[in-house]
Write a protein that holds these residues in place. Sequence first.
Motif, PDB file in Angstrom:
ATOM      1  N   VAL A  76     -11.775 -11.206   3.266  1.00 25.39           N
ATOM      2  CA  VAL A  76     -11.279 -10.047   2.507  1.00 25.39           C
ATOM      3  C   VAL A  76     -11.130  -8.834   3.417  1.00 25.39           C
ATOM      4  O   VAL A  76     -10.154  -8.077   3.309  1.00 25.39           O
ATOM      5  N   GLN A  90      -7.129  -0.883  -4.978  1.00 26.03           N
ATOM      6  CA  GLN A  90      -8.400  -0.176  -4.766  1.00 26.03           C
ATOM      7  C   GLN A  90      -8.322   0.747  -3.552  1.00 26.03           C
ATOM      8  O   GLN A  90      -8.793   1.885  -3.596  1.00 26.03           O
ATOM      9  N   GLU A 104      -7.992  -9.099   5.176  1.00 31.80           N
ATOM     10  CA  GLU A 104      -6.893  -8.744   4.254  1.00 31.80           C
ATOM     11  C   GLU A 104      -6.750  -7.231   4.119  1.00 31.80           C
ATOM     12  O   GLU A 104      -5.635  -6.706   4.069  1.00 31.80           O
ATOM     13  N   LEU A 105      -7.894  -6.544   4.014  1.00 32.02           N
ATOM     14  CA  LEU A 105      -7.842  -5.079   3.887  1.00 32.02           C
ATOM     15  C   LEU A 105      -7.221  -4.468   5.140  1.00 32.02           C
ATOM     16  O   LEU A 105      -6.398  -3.544   5.054  1.00 32.02           O
ATOM     17  N   ARG A 106      -7.616  -4.987   6.312  1.00 32.13           N
ATOM     18  CA  ARG A 106      -7.041  -4.476   7.570  1.00 32.13           C
ATOM     19  C   ARG A 106      -5.524  -4.618   7.558  1.00 32.13           C
ATOM     20  O   ARG A 106      -4.796  -3.700   7.931  1.00 32.13           O
ATOM     21  N   GLU A 107      -5.057  -5.792   7.110  1.00 32.51           N
ATOM     22  CA  GLU A 107      -3.610  -6.012   7.055  1.00 32.51           C
ATOM     23  C   GLU A 107      -2.953  -5.087   6.027  1.00 32.51           C
ATOM     24  O   GLU A 107      -1.865  -4.564   6.263  1.00 32.51           O
ATOM     25  N   ALA A 108      -3.642  -4.903   4.879  1.00 32.87           N
ATOM     26  CA  ALA A 108      -3.061  -4.076   3.809  1.00 32.87           C
ATOM     27  C   ALA A 108      -2.850  -2.632   4.254  1.00 32.87           C
ATOM     28  O   ALA A 108      -1.893  -1.985   3.830  1.00 32.87           O
ATOM     29  N   VAL A 109      -3.734  -2.095   5.073  1.00 31.96           N
ATOM     30  CA  VAL A 109      -3.620  -0.673   5.474  1.00 31.96           C
ATOM     31  C   VAL A 109      -2.876  -0.495   6.800  1.00 31.96           C
ATOM     32  O   VAL A 109      -2.665   0.622   7.245  1.00 31.96           O
ATOM     33  N   ARG A 110      -2.489  -1.598   7.430  1.00 36.22           N
ATOM     34  CA  ARG A 110      -1.840  -1.519   8.745  1.00 36.22           C
ATOM     35  C   ARG A 110      -0.506  -0.773   8.656  1.00 36.22           C
ATOM     36  O   ARG A 110       0.228  -0.904   7.700  1.00 36.22           O
ATOM     37  N   VAL A 116     -11.663   0.890   9.055  1.00 32.64           N
ATOM     38  CA  VAL A 116     -11.651  -0.575   8.942  1.00 32.64           C
ATOM     39  C   VAL A 116     -11.263  -1.253  10.267  1.00 32.64           C
ATOM     40  O   VAL A 116     -11.232  -2.469  10.342  1.00 32.64           O
ATOM     41  N   ALA A 145     -15.221  -2.258  -2.067  1.00 33.65           N
ATOM     42  CA  ALA A 145     -14.004  -2.965  -2.497  1.00 33.65           C
ATOM     43  C   ALA A 145     -13.970  -4.357  -1.867  1.00 33.65           C
ATOM     44  O   ALA A 145     -13.655  -5.350  -2.535  1.00 33.65           O
ATOM     45  N   LEU A 162      -7.089  -5.542  -4.004  1.00 36.82           N
ATOM     46  CA  LEU A 162      -7.642  -4.849  -2.845  1.00 36.82           C
ATOM     47  C   LEU A 162      -6.746  -3.674  -2.447  1.00 36.82           C
ATOM     48  O   LEU A 162      -7.227  -2.574  -2.142  1.00 36.82           O
ATOM     49  N   ARG A 215      -5.154  -9.932  -3.032  1.00 37.40           N
ATOM     50  CA  ARG A 215      -4.608  -8.922  -2.134  1.00 37.40           C
ATOM     51  C   ARG A 215      -4.114  -7.708  -2.917  1.00 37.40           C
ATOM     52  O   ARG A 215      -4.296  -6.553  -2.489  1.00 37.40           O
ATOM     53  N   GLN A 220     -16.544   3.271  -0.145  1.00 43.95           N
ATOM     54  CA  GLN A 220     -15.603   2.714  -1.129  1.00 43.95           C
ATOM     55  C   GLN A 220     -14.913   1.466  -0.581  1.00 43.95           C
ATOM     56  O   GLN A 220     -14.766   0.470  -1.286  1.00 43.95           O
ATOM     57  N   LEU A 228     -15.259   7.380   1.941  1.00 44.93           N
ATOM     58  CA  LEU A 228     -14.152   6.436   2.077  1.00 44.93           C
ATOM     59  C   LEU A 228     -14.663   5.087   2.601  1.00 44.93           C
ATOM     60  O   LEU A 228     -14.245   4.016   2.127  1.00 44.93           O
ATOM     61  N   THR A 229     -15.556   5.135   3.566  1.00 49.51           N
ATOM     62  CA  THR A 229     -16.108   3.906   4.143  1.00 49.51           C
ATOM     63  C   THR A 229     -16.921   3.135   3.104  1.00 49.51           C
ATOM     64  O   THR A 229     -16.810   1.913   2.993  1.00 49.51           O
ATOM     65  N   LEU A 265       0.830  -1.212   0.000  1.00 44.00           N
ATOM     66  CA  LEU A 265       0.000   0.000   0.000  1.00 44.00           C
ATOM     67  C   LEU A 265       0.860   1.256   0.000  1.00 44.00           C
ATOM     68  O   LEU A 265       0.616   2.190  -0.774  1.00 44.00           O
TER      69      LEU A 265
END
Lengths: 185, 185
Positions: free
Chosen positions: B176, A148, B179-185, A184, B152, A145, A142, B148, B145-146, A80
Amino acid sequence: MARWEPDAQGRLQLAALELFQERGYASVTVAEIADRAGLTKRTFFNHFTDKREVLFAGAKDYEAGILKYLAEAGDDLSPLDAVLAALTRSSEDLVQYGDFARARQRLIESSIELRERDLVKTASLTAALADALNARGVPLGRARLTAQAALAVFDTAYVAWIGEGTGDLETLMGQVLEELREAVR
Amino acid sequence: MARWEPDAQGRLQLAALELFQERGYASVTVAEIADRAGLTKRTFFNHFTDKREVLFAGAKDYEAGILKYLAEAGDDLSPLDAVLAALTRSSEDLVQYGDFARARQRLIESSIELRERDLVKTASLTAALADALNARGVPLGRARLTAQAALAVFDTAYVAWIGEGTGDLETLMGQVLEELREAVR
């Protein structure tokens, strides 16, 4: 036949933007755009496939620039953060041409036809970024996501930046990312 | 004049889906769809504004259903969880008509024209969800944002669900989101 013109594309884009702002996107014809630029319809269609494209001509270069910056992003960055770093670098041009970018964005928001094309370009960029992340070793789901999420952060910050008329796009992106993290959680 | 037909809309949609699968979206005409359904072109255009709409006729009802479910979501849920709960409830129909949903999704992915329309519908749903969250007291930027992020998550899970042909959509959405939580961490 139009004679060869240096930067005919740029003149057509400027003429189109002026005319759209004066009279609205829908009521302006390609012939009028060419006329304002001192060129012919034929020259217009040498540069753009249709009237909409005159506002999106830079999209392929913009996408290529972002992908190049993503390839250059350090391996120490999370996927990201790597995409956000690439978007930040590519946004330097947007900031530099702030008045043009703002006028263009307001036009896009005024027309369903233009919003449609804008959505298609964003979807294409999302897919390209996801493929590039995938090539960096991120699993495809991943990667999609992440692409996005990064574009949602960028778009939200960009709309705020366009609307405010002031402020720093990179700072806004940082704030929006923090909001996404909270959303999130 | 076509005589009054019970569920003419449903027959036209089914006929269109069959023909698109047989010969590809681009090469099928409205006249052929009407003919296969035993109806006239005029009846087709009483129900749909153009050929593309035959695959998106349910979009307004679908959107209205999600907004109703969102209004019913408990105040104890975070904005993101409230939207995801609404999307989960509305997806029960999708799961029930799984074969139709899968065939439709494959068609959409096969045609740029259809993907364009799909993007417009998703953007409309995102805006409607953002407005509904805003009405629940979420500031507009955060609400967008929420919405979107929720879509996603939903889209990623939906594409996986369509592709796999098995599995539970709600479970996929949970994975998913993680996964998003991990992606933005």
